[in-house]
Motif scaffolding. Structure first.
Motif, PDB file in Angstrom:
ATOM      1  N   GLU A  40       0.826  -1.206   0.000  1.00 21.00           N
ATOM      2  CA  GLU A  40       0.000   0.000   0.000  1.00 21.00           C
ATOM      3  C   GLU A  40       0.864   1.261   0.000  1.00 21.00           C
ATOM      4  OE1 GLU A  40      -3.670   1.982   2.583  1.00 21.00           O
ATOM      5  OE2 GLU A  40      -2.486   0.359   3.447  1.00 21.00           O
ATOM      6  N   VAL A  41       1.862   1.305   0.864  1.00 24.91           N
ATOM      7  CA  VAL A  41       2.721   2.486   0.937  1.00 24.91           C
ATOM      8  C   VAL A  41       3.595   2.580  -0.309  1.00 24.91           C
ATOM      9  CG1 VAL A  41       4.628   3.568   2.193  1.00 24.91           C
ATOM     10  CG2 VAL A  41       2.702   2.597   3.455  1.00 24.91           C
ATOM     11  N   PHE A  42       4.085   1.441  -0.802  1.00 22.38           N
ATOM     12  CA  PHE A  42       4.900   1.445  -2.022  1.00 22.38           C
ATOM     13  C   PHE A  42       4.082   1.975  -3.203  1.00 22.38           C
ATOM     14  CE2 PHE A  42       7.033  -0.822  -5.648  1.00 22.38           C
ATOM     15  CZ  PHE A  42       8.222  -0.118  -5.570  1.00 22.38           C
ATOM     16  N   ASN A  43       2.809   1.633  -3.243  1.00 26.13           N
ATOM     17  CA  ASN A  43       1.919   2.144  -4.285  1.00 26.13           C
ATOM     18  C   ASN A  43       1.814   3.667  -4.183  1.00 26.13           C
ATOM     19  OD1 ASN A  43      -0.224   1.492  -6.402  1.00 26.13           O
ATOM     20  ND2 ASN A  43      -1.411   2.687  -4.952  1.00 26.13           N
ATOM     21  N   THR A 125      -6.101  -8.768  -2.072  1.00 29.80           N
ATOM     22  CA  THR A 125      -5.019  -7.866  -1.663  1.00 29.80           C
ATOM     23  C   THR A 125      -4.874  -6.762  -2.707  1.00 29.80           C
ATOM     24  OG1 THR A 125      -3.567  -9.502  -2.627  1.00 29.80           O
ATOM     25  CG2 THR A 125      -3.739  -9.504  -0.262  1.00 29.80           C
ATOM     26  N   LYS A 126      -5.277  -5.597  -2.348  1.00 23.52           N
ATOM     27  CA  LYS A 126      -5.554  -4.518  -3.292  1.00 23.52           C
ATOM     28  C   LYS A 126      -4.389  -4.121  -4.199  1.00 23.52           C
ATOM     29  CE  LYS A 126      -7.555   0.106  -3.336  1.00 23.52           C
ATOM     30  NZ  LYS A 126      -8.079   1.197  -2.520  1.00 23.52           N
ATOM     31  N   HIS A 127      -3.198  -4.009  -3.651  1.00 25.92           N
ATOM     32  CA  HIS A 127      -2.092  -3.428  -4.429  1.00 25.92           C
ATOM     33  C   HIS A 127      -1.155  -4.472  -5.041  1.00 25.92           C
ATOM     34  CE1 HIS A 127      -3.407   0.390  -2.872  1.00 25.92           C
ATOM     35  NE2 HIS A 127      -3.294  -0.065  -1.642  1.00 25.92           N
ATOM     36  N   LEU A 128      -1.361  -5.743  -4.735  1.00 28.84           N
ATOM     37  CA  LEU A 128      -0.469  -6.779  -5.255  1.00 28.84           C
ATOM     38  C   LEU A 128      -0.506  -6.872  -6.775  1.00 28.84           C
ATOM     39  CD1 LEU A 128      -0.613  -9.944  -2.989  1.00 28.84           C
ATOM     40  CD2 LEU A 128       1.284  -8.405  -3.364  1.00 28.84           C
ATOM     41  N   VAL A 429       1.275 -17.794 -18.527  1.00 31.29           N
ATOM     42  CA  VAL A 429       0.525 -18.838 -17.841  1.00 31.29           C
ATOM     43  C   VAL A 429      -0.746 -18.217 -17.282  1.00 31.29           C
ATOM     44  CG1 VAL A 429       0.673 -20.696 -16.164  1.00 31.29           C
ATOM     45  CG2 VAL A 429       2.742 -19.803 -17.183  1.00 31.29           C
ATOM     46  N   LEU A 430      -1.565 -17.704 -18.186  1.00 32.48           N
ATOM     47  CA  LEU A 430      -2.815 -17.052 -17.806  1.00 32.48           C
ATOM     48  C   LEU A 430      -2.616 -15.871 -16.865  1.00 32.48           C
ATOM     49  CD1 LEU A 430      -5.194 -20.057 -17.398  1.00 32.48           C
ATOM     50  CD2 LEU A 430      -5.289 -18.304 -19.116  1.00 32.48           C
ATOM     51  N   THR A 431      -2.415 -14.729 -17.453  1.00 37.59           N
ATOM     52  CA  THR A 431      -2.167 -13.553 -16.622  1.00 37.59           C
ATOM     53  C   THR A 431      -3.367 -13.212 -15.754  1.00 37.59           C
ATOM     54  OG1 THR A 431      -2.867 -12.225 -18.490  1.00 37.59           O
ATOM     55  CG2 THR A 431      -0.519 -12.556 -18.208  1.00 37.59           C
ATOM     56  N   GLY A 432      -4.550 -13.351 -16.302  1.00 37.82           N
ATOM     57  CA  GLY A 432      -5.742 -13.083 -15.489  1.00 37.82           C
ATOM     58  C   GLY A 432      -5.819 -14.022 -14.309  1.00 37.82           C
ATOM     59  N   ALA A 433      -5.439 -15.296 -14.544  1.00 39.55           N
ATOM     60  CA  ALA A 433      -5.462 -16.270 -13.451  1.00 39.55           C
ATOM     61  C   ALA A 433      -4.459 -15.884 -12.380  1.00 39.55           C
ATOM     62  CB  ALA A 433      -5.147 -17.657 -13.980  1.00 39.55           C
ATOM     63  N   ALA A 434      -3.341 -15.310 -12.798  1.00 38.61           N
ATOM     64  CA  ALA A 434      -2.355 -14.863 -11.814  1.00 38.61           C
ATOM     65  C   ALA A 434      -2.950 -13.780 -10.927  1.00 38.61           C
ATOM     66  CB  ALA A 434      -1.105 -14.340 -12.517  1.00 38.61           C
ATOM     67  N   ARG A 435      -3.805 -12.965 -11.497  1.00 40.98           N
ATOM     68  CA  ARG A 435      -4.448 -11.927 -10.683  1.00 40.98           C
ATOM     69  C   ARG A 435      -5.420 -12.544  -9.694  1.00 40.98           C
ATOM     70  NH1 ARG A 435      -6.689  -6.961 -13.974  1.00 40.98           N
ATOM     71  NH2 ARG A 435      -6.829  -6.168 -11.866  1.00 40.98           N
ATOM     72  N   VAL A 436      -6.126 -13.564 -10.123  1.00 40.02           N
ATOM     73  CA  VAL A 436      -7.010 -14.262  -9.189  1.00 40.02           C
ATOM     74  C   VAL A 436      -6.185 -14.853  -8.061  1.00 40.02           C
ATOM     75  CG1 VAL A 436      -8.627 -16.158  -8.890  1.00 40.02           C
ATOM     76  CG2 VAL A 436      -8.712 -14.787 -10.955  1.00 40.02           C
ATOM     77  N   TYR A 437      -5.038 -15.411  -8.442  1.00 42.99           N
ATOM     78  CA  TYR A 437      -4.147 -16.006  -7.447  1.00 42.99           C
ATOM     79  C   TYR A 437      -3.699 -14.941  -6.461  1.00 42.99           C
ATOM     80  CZ  TYR A 437      -0.252 -18.816  -5.688  1.00 42.99           C
ATOM     81  OH  TYR A 437       0.616 -19.509  -4.897  1.00 42.99           O
ATOM     82  N   ALA A 438      -3.534 -13.710  -6.956  1.00 47.21           N
ATOM     83  CA  ALA A 438      -3.173 -12.606  -6.062  1.00 47.21           C
ATOM     84  C   ALA A 438      -4.335 -12.247  -5.147  1.00 47.21           C
ATOM     85  CB  ALA A 438      -2.777 -11.375  -6.869  1.00 47.21           C
ATOM     86  N   GLY A 439      -5.504 -12.696  -5.507  1.00 40.17           N
ATOM     87  CA  GLY A 439      -6.657 -12.436  -4.663  1.00 40.17           C
ATOM     88  C   GLY A 439      -7.394 -11.166  -5.028  1.00 40.17           C
ATOM     89  N   TYR A 903       6.929  -1.924 -11.175  1.00 38.84           N
ATOM     90  CA  TYR A 903       5.631  -1.725 -10.503  1.00 38.84           C
ATOM     91  C   TYR A 903       4.777  -0.734 -11.295  1.00 38.84           C
ATOM     92  CZ  TYR A 903       2.342  -1.092  -6.634  1.00 38.84           C
ATOM     93  OH  TYR A 903       1.210  -1.067  -5.853  1.00 38.84           O
ATOM     94  N   SER A 904       3.514  -1.085 -11.495  1.00 34.89           N
ATOM     95  CA  SER A 904       2.606  -0.246 -12.285  1.00 34.89           C
ATOM     96  C   SER A 904       1.455   0.192 -11.403  1.00 34.89           C
ATOM     97  CB  SER A 904       2.076  -1.050 -13.476  1.00 34.89           C
ATOM     98  OG  SER A 904       1.114  -0.319 -14.179  1.00 34.89           O
ATOM     99  N   THR A 905       1.282   1.506 -11.226  1.00 31.23           N
ATOM    100  CA  THR A 905       0.261   1.989 -10.293  1.00 31.23           C
ATOM    101  C   THR A 905      -1.118   2.000 -10.926  1.00 31.23           C
ATOM    102  OG1 THR A 905       0.572   4.276 -10.968  1.00 31.23           O
ATOM    103  CG2 THR A 905       1.945   3.474  -9.159  1.00 31.23           C
ATOM    104  N   LYS A 906      -2.119   2.047 -10.065  1.00 28.55           N
ATOM    105  CA  LYS A 906      -3.510   2.033 -10.519  1.00 28.55           C
ATOM    106  C   LYS A 906      -3.853   3.273 -11.326  1.00 28.55           C
ATOM    107  CE  LYS A 906      -5.334  -1.688  -8.573  1.00 28.55           C
ATOM    108  NZ  LYS A 906      -6.019  -2.716  -9.331  1.00 28.55           N
TER     109      LYS A 906
END
Length: 910
Positions: A40-43, A125-128, A429-439, A903-906
């Motif tokens: 969060e702070v790194f973001n 986890t919002k910023h992962l 290896v499924l980038t969208g799936a990696a995001r799901v894995y990040a939660g 790192y890519s910010t929102k």
């Protein structure tokens, strides 16, 4: 004139000073160790440094550092995502040693509380996700390159002939490509020599030209010895071949690029259709939600009327019948909402149950039948449109998922979904799936849409230009696709919160049995109004500060937001939060019995002395110290009354659990309202603890101080981790208590004590007292007892007898004839004309009011309202712990640097 000159000189001087200061900050960032910062702070740091004050210097630094770790190949992208997943695994395992969710939850979670158990593991986890965005973006560009390559492969022989002719044309001009071993030099020579092939310089076909050049290099590398070079001037073919090459290249450029463009338009169309489907589903869920809220309002009115008409048996019976009916209606509808929101929807099962008539009893009037038909039609609408319907319990599967796996698990359904799935599958290896894995909840949408970060690249490559054409097409087809996706992602989160609230109100409604109604109403009023016993008076400032932020809509986005939000009220709030968790022992305010506001309040005294203490004493007889496994098992409540001891069965197989002091967990009754409130405040104010300059006033460090004070930052991170772990401990203890009060781990041993001829008189007397006083546990025990000892083979027959027994003596007799245990029987309660179970033990009569028949048939545990809020708090703390310590587990140094500078910010993505 002199004044104007001085003014401009001052401005220029100020600009120079600002540039020097900005560059100094950028230089400090080079020395910054991201392992000591939360995500969060790194973001917030990245968003600050991407602002106008620092942007040029920061952008240059990032670009130069990224050159050292290029993300240009499939292997590099796979490696980046693999590093992410390995780091996340390490972070999770860090808390496995604490035994507060991970291995225990993974081992028994699939058998546990069906909705909240899965939700707790989702960990949004919002910023992962921002660490993954560059790999996702580059992966999509590789997809475009691969599609061009596939187009070339379809015309392999003709393309290879063009390459041979081009080699000979260059050879005729004195350039022998077969001698070149430098790839970059080869590309320059092949594409640009003499500018004699205009097609090779066309911007709109840059990707085709790049892939043709790469193919030529590979062709020569593979056929160097076999290539026979020709001087075309001696054969008088030079001009003819040059024209042919140029013409054929133009034809293939257009054909293959247009084919890809057409494919991407089709893909864009599929994304639009899926998104429209999602919107329709949420509209349908909104309709269900409105009806649930309307029912809740009526339920609340009926509960008040129950108290008003408690002496009028006829009127009370009418009120209770409507109350029970509405509860079951809501239970079904909330189940549907939960199923969609928490990714375990079984629409077919619900449709079949409604069509079969399982719920006709609670949709009995004409108005109810209209409701039922509307619900049935809405479910069919969801069934037709759903694309996200299930998530594997083992979230790790997603890090290794392939397209076929997504189709098989039901996440991708229908032609449009498959079309999008093929697109996703081509990207690492499924980038969208990696995001799901990040939660990340929005990652779930990205699996379906394939849009994660797709249009956020700061500079336009030829590949992103082609992808943007697809985006433009989507916008034409469907307003602004990004905006609608954002609405859908937000809706997932909003529905999650709403559904949790609905579960809480449902659990509360189920507890309104017998003379408990008024007592429970009063108890909750006291808890809500007096939960914050302020022995640490500074803690009150957190509530004041939060109200100010909510009023002014304050948010922490940049690092400056943290420093600017700090004020005397915020300082006192941090003092209060810190004091609450100071020392080794648990502070008294977290105990319900320690709150002076509750002294001599009969409903609170009854809750502690007549419900909690006897239940705890009985539990301690069944599971004596020093074993901790029963305590751990309580932290993972099961959904069926017949399964309440299963968690202990699985935990008994695990030898690595650390011991817990049972007395700390059970002796004092925890104030769960305060624990939940405190959890939210600790999470809200967490950034201030991460960047504090000292522990005396908690003043935040300036951005430059924070970037260079790695040792202090590491200490701050450790202190905050300890705070979060301590409140997580309290949440787990309180979950265990509320789970016990609902009857988890209690139903089997109570049954054995009262029905298997136990000689333990103390246990028998306590069990009788618990069943008479703890109405929630008693209701669950009645569900357990009926399922165990009543012949339910002919469900429709039993349902008919059950529903008419209160007004028909013959039905009551027939219902009792189905009981397989001699000394229990159904009777009619004289006060409210409802069914009750009765039996005698130790000269005492035990009476338990029976719930609705469908509740019995489902055999589900009814958990206390506190349990749902606590499990939600548990999920939030675990999410925050991952956010706090993910960076700490990055290794080796090359991975740390990659994640730091990619790192890519929102702000770019939204």
């Amino acid at each position: 004139m002199k004044k104007i000159t001085n003014f401009f000189f001052s401005i220029i001087l100020l600009l120079i000073v600002n540039i020097i200061c900005a560059q100094s900050t950028v230089n400090n960032f080079k020395m910054f160790d991201i392992r000591n910062s939360s995500c969060e702070v790194f973001n917030s740091l990245n968003i600050e440094l991407e602002g106008p004050s620092y942007n040029n210097g920061f952008s240059s630094l990032r670009k130069n550092q990224q050159i050292k770790y290029p993300l240009q190949t499939q292997n590099s992208i796979d490696g980046f995502i693999n590093d992410f997943n390995v780091t996340l695994d390490k972070t999770k395992k860090r808390y496995e040693s604490q035994e507060f969710l991970w291995k225990t939850g993974k081992e028994i979670g699939k058998y546990g509380l069906s909705v909240l158990g899965n939700y707790a593991q989702a960990l949004p986890t919002k910023h992962l996700t921002n660490f993954l965005m560059p790999a996702i973006e580059q992966g999509y560009e590789l997809y475009v390159d691969n599609e061009i390559q596939k187009g070339m492969d379809l015309h392999k022989d003709e393309i290879d002939k063009i390459i041979k002719d081009r080699i000979n044309l260059l050879y005729t001009n004195g350039i022998d490509l077969t001698t070149s071993t430098d790839k970059k030099a080869f590309e320059d020579m092949f594409a640009l020599a003499h500018g004699e092939i205009p097609a090779l310089n066309r911007e709109q076909y840059a990707i085709f030209n790049k892939e043709l050049t790469k193919r030529a290099y590979d062709f020569i590398s593979s056929n160097r010895e076999q290539i026979q070079l020709l001087d075309l001037r001696t054969t008088k073919q030079y001009e003819d071949i040059k024209l042919q090459v140029n013409s054929k290249i133009e034809d293939f450029q257009k054909q293959i690029t247009d084919d890809l463009d057409s494919k991407l338009k089709e893909l864009g169309n599929s994304i639009v259709k899926l998104t429209e489907g999602q919107k329709r589903i949420f509209k349908t869920l909104d309709n269900i939600q409105v009806r649930v809220k309307e029912n809740e309002s009526r339920i609340s009115t009926l509960e008040k009327n129950m108290i008003l008409f408690k002496d009028d048996i006829v009127q009370l019976k009418t009120i209770q019948d409507e109350h029970s009916k509405l509860i079951i209606q809501n239970s079904l509808q909330i189940d549907i909402l939960s199923g969609y929101v928490f990714q375990n929807l079984n629409t077919t099962e619900k449709i079949n149950a409604l069509e079969k008539g399982d719920f006709d009893h609670v949709f009995s009037t004409n108005d109810d039948k209209i409701k039922k038909n509307k619900l049935l039609n809405e479910l069919k609408e969801i069934k037709n449109k759903e694309t996200i319907i299930s998530v594997s319990n083992d979230i790790e599967n997603y890090s290794k998922a392939v397209y076929s796996g997504l189709v098989n698990t039901g996440i991708l359904k229908g032609e449009d979904s498959k079309n999008v799935g093929i697109f996703i599958n081509s990207v690492s290896v499924l980038t969208g799936a990696a995001r799901v894995y990040a939660g990340d909840a929005s990652g779930l949408m990205s699996v379906v849409t394939g849009l994660g970060g797709l249009f956020s690249k700061p500079q336009d490559s030829p590949e992103s230009q082609i992808l943007k054409q697809m985006h433009t097409y989507m916008k034409i087809r469907f307003d602004s696709i990004d905006h609608h996706l954002s609405i859908i992602e937000t809706k997932i989160d909003t529905l999650s919160n709403i559904t949790l609230d609905m579960h809480k109100s449902m659990a509360l409604s189920f507890q309104y049995t017998g003379n408990q109604i008024e007592r429970i109403n009063r108890k909750n009023d006291y808890l809500l109004n007096h939960s914050s016993y302020l022995i640490f008076k500074d803690y009150k400032n957190c509530l004041d500060q939060t109200k100010v932020w909510e009023t002014n809509i304050n948010t922490i986005t940049t690092y400056s937001d943290i420093t600017n939000s700090f004020n005397p009220v915020c300082k006192k709030c941090l003092d209060g939060l810190n004091d609450f968790l100071a020392g080794e022992s648990i502070q008294a305010p977290f105990f319900l019995s320690a709150n002076p506001n509750y002294k001599n309040i009969d409903v609170i005294d009854f809750e502690i002395n007549d419900i909690y203490k006897p239940t705890n004493q009985l539990f301690t007889i069944f599971y004596p110290s020093p074993s901790s496994k029963a305590i751990y098992a309580l932290m993972f409540p099961f959904s069926l009354t017949s399964d309440t001891n299963k968690s202990l069965y699985y935990l008994n197989k695990m030898d690595y659990l650390k011991e817990i002091d049972n007395e700390i967990v059970l002796n004092e009754y925890y104030n769960y309202q305060l624990i939940n409130e405190f959890t939210n405040n600790l999470i809200t104010f967490s950034p201030f603890f991460i960047v504090q300059s000292n522990s005396s006033d908690f003043k935040p460090q300036s951005i430059n101080e924070y970037l260079i004070n790695n040792k202090l930052n590491k200490n701050n991170q450790t202190l905050q981790e300890n705070r979060l772990l301590k409140i997580l401990e309290l949440i787990q203890y309180s979950v265990a208590q509320q789970s016990m009060l609902s009857g988890n781990l209690m139903l089997d041993p109570i049954y054995a004590t009262l029905f298997n001829y136990s000689t333990d008189v103390e246990a028998k007397n306590l069990a009788i007292k618990v069943l008479n006083n703890n109405k929630l546990l008693a209701t669950n025990f009645s569900i357990y007892l009926i399922n165990k000892n009543v012949d339910l083979t002919d469900k429709l027959k039993v349902q008919s007898l059950y529903n008419t027994a209160s007004v028909d003596t013959k039905s009551l007799e027939n219902l009792n004839s189905l009981i397989t245990l001699n000394d229990i029987k159904f009777e009619i309660d004289a006060n409210n004309q409802k069914l009750k179970l009765t039996f005698n033990r130790e000269g005492q009569k035990i009476t338990i009011l029976c719930p609705e028949f469908l509740t019995i048939l489902e055999n589900k545990m009814i958990n206390s309202e506190a349990l749902y809020t606590l499990m939600d708090s548990r999920q939030k703390i675990n999410s925050k712990l991952i956010d706090l310590t993910f960076t700490k587990n990055l290794s080796p140094p090359s991975t740390i640097e990659k994640f730091k500078y990619y790192y890519s910010t929102k702000t770019k993505n939204e």
